[in-house]
Design a protein around this motif. Structure first.
Motif, mmCIF file in Angstrom:
data_model
loop_
_atom_site.group_PDB
_atom_site.id
_atom_site.type_symbol
_atom_site.label_atom_id
_atom_site.label_comp_id
_atom_site.label_asym_id
_atom_site.label_seq_id
_atom_site.Cartn_x
_atom_site.Cartn_y
_atom_site.Cartn_z
ATOM 1 N N VAL A 60 0.841 -1.196 0.000
ATOM 2 C CA VAL A 60 0.000 0.000 0.000
ATOM 3 C C VAL A 60 0.876 1.247 0.000
ATOM 4 C CG1 VAL A 60 -1.926 -1.111 1.175
ATOM 5 C CG2 VAL A 60 -0.140 0.020 2.523
ATOM 6 N N ASP A 61 0.305 2.332 -0.492
ATOM 7 C CA ASP A 61 0.985 3.628 -0.478
ATOM 8 C C ASP A 61 -0.021 4.675 -0.003
ATOM 9 O OD1 ASP A 61 2.552 5.880 -0.885
ATOM 10 O OD2 ASP A 61 2.227 5.931 -3.050
ATOM 11 N N PRO A 62 -0.165 4.824 1.324
ATOM 12 C CA PRO A 62 -1.178 5.748 1.851
ATOM 13 C C PRO A 62 -0.911 7.208 1.508
ATOM 14 C CG PRO A 62 0.217 4.901 3.626
ATOM 15 C CD PRO A 62 0.554 4.111 2.403
ATOM 16 N N LEU A 63 0.324 7.576 1.193
ATOM 17 C CA LEU A 63 0.635 8.981 0.906
ATOM 18 C C LEU A 63 0.168 9.398 -0.480
ATOM 19 C CD1 LEU A 63 4.201 9.498 2.441
ATOM 20 C CD2 LEU A 63 2.007 10.310 3.304
ATOM 21 N N PHE A 64 0.458 8.596 -1.499
ATOM 22 C CA PHE A 64 0.155 9.011 -2.874
ATOM 23 C C PHE A 64 -0.624 7.973 -3.681
ATOM 24 C CE2 PHE A 64 3.918 11.427 -1.593
ATOM 25 C CZ PHE A 64 3.477 12.726 -1.835
ATOM 26 N N GLY A 65 -0.833 6.803 -3.125
ATOM 27 C CA GLY A 65 -1.664 5.819 -3.802
ATOM 28 C C GLY A 65 -1.015 5.141 -4.986
ATOM 29 N N LYS A 66 0.315 4.995 -4.977
ATOM 30 C CA LYS A 66 0.979 4.301 -6.079
ATOM 31 C C LYS A 66 0.453 2.876 -6.175
ATOM 32 C CE LYS A 66 5.513 3.201 -8.062
ATOM 33 N NZ LYS A 66 6.984 3.142 -7.867
ATOM 34 N N GLY A 67 -0.009 2.500 -7.358
ATOM 35 C CA GLY A 67 -0.558 1.167 -7.553
ATOM 36 C C GLY A 67 -2.010 1.041 -7.148
ATOM 37 N N SER A 68 -2.701 2.153 -6.928
ATOM 38 C CA SER A 68 -4.078 2.096 -6.423
ATOM 39 C C SER A 68 -5.130 2.084 -7.517
ATOM 40 C CB SER A 68 -4.342 3.287 -5.495
ATOM 41 O OG SER A 68 -4.210 4.522 -6.201
ATOM 42 N N THR A 69 -4.764 2.389 -8.769
ATOM 43 C CA THR A 69 -5.737 2.386 -9.861
ATOM 44 C C THR A 69 -5.384 1.308 -10.882
ATOM 45 O OG1 THR A 69 -4.581 3.923 -11.349
ATOM 46 C CG2 THR A 69 -5.936 4.892 -9.582
ATOM 47 N N ALA A 70 -6.348 1.016 -11.731
ATOM 48 C CA ALA A 70 -6.110 0.014 -12.773
ATOM 49 C C ALA A 70 -4.999 0.460 -13.712
ATOM 50 C CB ALA A 70 -7.403 -0.234 -13.552
ATOM 51 N N TYR A 71 -4.950 1.769 -13.998
ATOM 52 C CA TYR A 71 -3.882 2.253 -14.878
ATOM 53 C C TYR A 71 -2.526 2.110 -14.199
ATOM 54 C CZ TYR A 71 -0.748 5.356 -17.354
ATOM 55 O OH TYR A 71 0.343 5.861 -18.018
ATOM 56 N N ASN A 72 -2.428 2.453 -12.910
ATOM 57 C CA ASN A 72 -1.175 2.277 -12.172
ATOM 58 C C ASN A 72 -0.687 0.842 -12.266
ATOM 59 O OD1 ASN A 72 -1.550 4.483 -9.241
ATOM 60 N ND2 ASN A 72 -1.396 4.939 -11.406
ATOM 61 N N ARG A 73 -1.571 -0.078 -11.968
ATOM 62 C CA ARG A 73 -1.181 -1.493 -11.920
ATOM 63 C C ARG A 73 -0.810 -2.009 -13.309
ATOM 64 N NH1 ARG A 73 -5.418 -1.046 -8.195
ATOM 65 N NH2 ARG A 73 -6.992 -1.743 -9.706
#
Length: 591
Positions: free
Chosen positions: A460-473
């Motif tokens: 998880v990346d609570p600060l900036f949400g890296k990997g939190s969206t389908a595009y990120n992943r």
């Protein structure tokens, strides 16, 4: 200054149905469409090679409801596309232009694929850049250009713009998004190993008789496919030819004054002139159109893209877009300063930022952005806080470098020592040593890494949400779990590359209607003048909704411009220029 050219003179000039200025995707789309409809076409390129920015692009197009999407079962509603673009673009949403794009994009691609060598395939998974917004999708809009055999161009292959060395492998081998993933997985997947071996064999054979590989991918394949058809259709391609001024008769554009070699002559167009010269991102006035961070900015736009289209159109009071969300399409860029004084620029689009074990920090040693977001969003983060995040540093550990590379640095087993010696790639045995070499606050960097590593352990990346969206992943490593974008940085040595703000081209351009007809400052169409590609004011208002949002509209409005010219020539006979033509020599560009 006004001058006069008479057809009664010794050199009355040549006459075509259509003159296209610029040899990128939009220009070739116009030229191919016009030539396939039986029109006589001149395509003018200012430099010694054709292809422009499109030739060094990713080659993808972003379009609504294409034949490819329908065949795969993705028949999306037009209102869904409108909802998404409204959400992304915001106040700059232009209904007539968006409607033209939505309604004619599929038509344009279908026509070009039916009548030319152009061939696209649907990306099986390619999320929009903001997939969680209303109307966003995971697949159905992004298309990948099919690879192409450059030998089909014959003697013209040598004139196709060569991609920068940083975008080639082994000195001249082109790869696409799928190839890159196979190379990254070569040690983990027999399928990837076999794929790469086939590519390397083809490349080795090519180099026996060619200066670079003839298997063309991405933007080179796009341009080569269109150029093959244009040339076969008899389109005249003039290289190293400079448009000096438009030829105007009674308020209508009738041709172009063109310098070629030591000769400047009028060339007339019965139907119209299409401006597709790539915008102004490399021009002297570009700096005035972007935020000032007090540091270097690098454009990936070719050096010839200095705003000639706007300069020419200024002679007849053409309107230029204003108050865009951004005047450029942003991308972070690193720069390698070579011993011969040249600079190699590398745009950090897909290969490194989103990968696990890679983070970006500012000079204070703090993260400031979701590294897996689009390149446009990333640079917006660099501009934030008064530009305090520009330049920044992309940092990884040895494991990430070996697996994915970093900028121009290649994954293992490639030797990157030359990049270290040149100062492009920093290498250090500890974070403190790396911070000292980069001029980063060491204590803050240690704290940043400690927090990031603890979070990355849990995916998880609570600060900036890296990997939190389908595009990120999608942009991460699909073989790494639980989060394809997150992994602690722990294995020394550590590496860093300085990133500067950069762009892929200008978004601010000439205002047009839905037929790509350029409008004057009173919002009236200028007869005989059209614009497409980055010469046309961005229908996205300088936002970046998904992959291929410049090439998709470029093909569409290049097609629409040529279609409108053909329709007008068919419906009413357009008289050839007679009498005196008034050539307006325009002032320098002031966008």
């Amino acid at each position: 200054m006004n001058t006069t050219t008479s057809l009664a003179s010794a050199d009355a000039g040549q006459t075509y149905d259509v003159i296209v200025l610029g040899s990128g995707a939009a220009g070739f789309a116009a030229a191919v469409t016009a030539s396939c409809r039986g029109l006589k076409v001149l395509l003018v390129e200012k430099t010694e090679a054709f292809g422009g920015t499109s030739a060094i692009s990713g080659g993808a197009v972003w379009l609504h409801d294409t034949d490819q999407a329908r065949a795969a079962g993705h028949h999306l509603a037009a209102e869904q596309m409108r909802d998404y673009l409204k959400a992304v673009i915001g106040p700059g949403y232009n209904p007539p232009l968006i409607d033209a794009f939505i309604e004619h994009g599929r038509e344009a691609l279908h026509y070009l694929e039916t009548h030319s060598e152009l061939k696209y395939s649907l990306r099986p998974l390619s999320p929009d850049y903001y997939p969680d917004l209303p109307g966003g999708t995971l697949t159905g809009r992004a298309l990948e250009i099919d690879e192409y055999d450059g030998r089909r161009l014959g003697e013209h292959f040598k004139d196709l713009k060569r991609p920068p060395d940083g975008m080639l492998l082994f000195g001249g081998m082109m790869v696409n998004r799928v190839d890159i993933q196979h190379f990254l997985s070569i040690k983990r997947s027999p399928k990837s190993l076999w794929h790469c071996l086939k590519l390397l064999t083809r490349y080795a054979i090519d180099r026996l008789s060619h200066p670079r590989g003839t298997r063309l991918t991405v933007g080179n394949a796009l341009i080569a496919r269109l150029a093959t058809t244009a040339l076969a259709n008899g389109v005249d391609l003039w290289l190293q030819a400079t448009p000096e001024a438009l030829i105007i008769e009674h308020g209508r554009v009738r041709g172009v004054q063109i310098s070629r070699g030591a000769i400047t002559r009028p060339v007339f167009a019965r139907g119209g002139v299409v401006l597709a010269m790539g915008g102004f991102a490399a021009g002297a006035h570009a700096a005035q159109q972007r935020p000032d961070t007090g540091s270097e900015h690098w454009s990936m736009s070719p050096s010839a893209n200095v705003g000639d289209g706007q300069r020419l159109a200024a002679s007849i009071n053409a309107a230029v877009g204003d108050h865009l969300a951004a005047n450029f399409f942003w991308a972070p860029v690193s720069a390698l300063h070579k011993a011969d004084g040249s600079v190699e620029r590398f745009p950090h689009l897909v290969t490194d930022r989103a990968k696990p074990g890679v983070i970006a920090v500012n000079r204070a040693g703090r993260r400031f952005v979701n590294e897996s977001d689009s390149y446009h969003c990333f640079v917006q983060g660099m501009f934030a806080q008064g530009g305090a995040n520009a330049p920044c540093w992309l940092i990884c550990d040895s494991e990430a470098l070996n697996n994915y590379g970093l900028g121009l640095a290649r994954p293992s087993p490639v030797d990157n020592s030359a990049l270290i010696k040149a100062g492009y790639l920093l290498r250090a045995d500890s974070l403190a040593e790396l911070a000292l070499a980069a001029g980063i606050d060491a204590a803050s960097l240690e704290q940043t890494l400690a927090q990031y590593n603890a979070d990355a352990e849990h995916g998880v990346d609570p600060l900036f949400g890296k990997g939190s969206t389908a595009y990120n992943r999608y942009m991460g490593d699909p073989l790494h779990q639980p989060n394809p974008c997150l992994k602690p940085l722990r294995k020394a040595p550590f590496y860093a590359i300085r990133l500067f703000t950069g762009d892929l081209g200008s978004a601010r351009g000439l205002v047009t209607n839905g037929q790509a007809n350029v409008l004057d400052r009173s919002n009236a169409p200028i007869p005989g003048l059209y614009a497409a590609g980055n010469e046309m004011n961005s229908i996205m208002d300088g936002t970046y909704p998904g992959p291929g949002i410049t090439l998709g509209p470029g093909l569409t409005f290049g097609y629409l411009a040529a279609s409108d010219i053909a329709r007008r020539l068919t419906s009413t006979a357009s008289p050839s220029p007679t009498g005196e033509q008034h050539v307006l020599r325009t002032a320098h560009l002031h966008p």
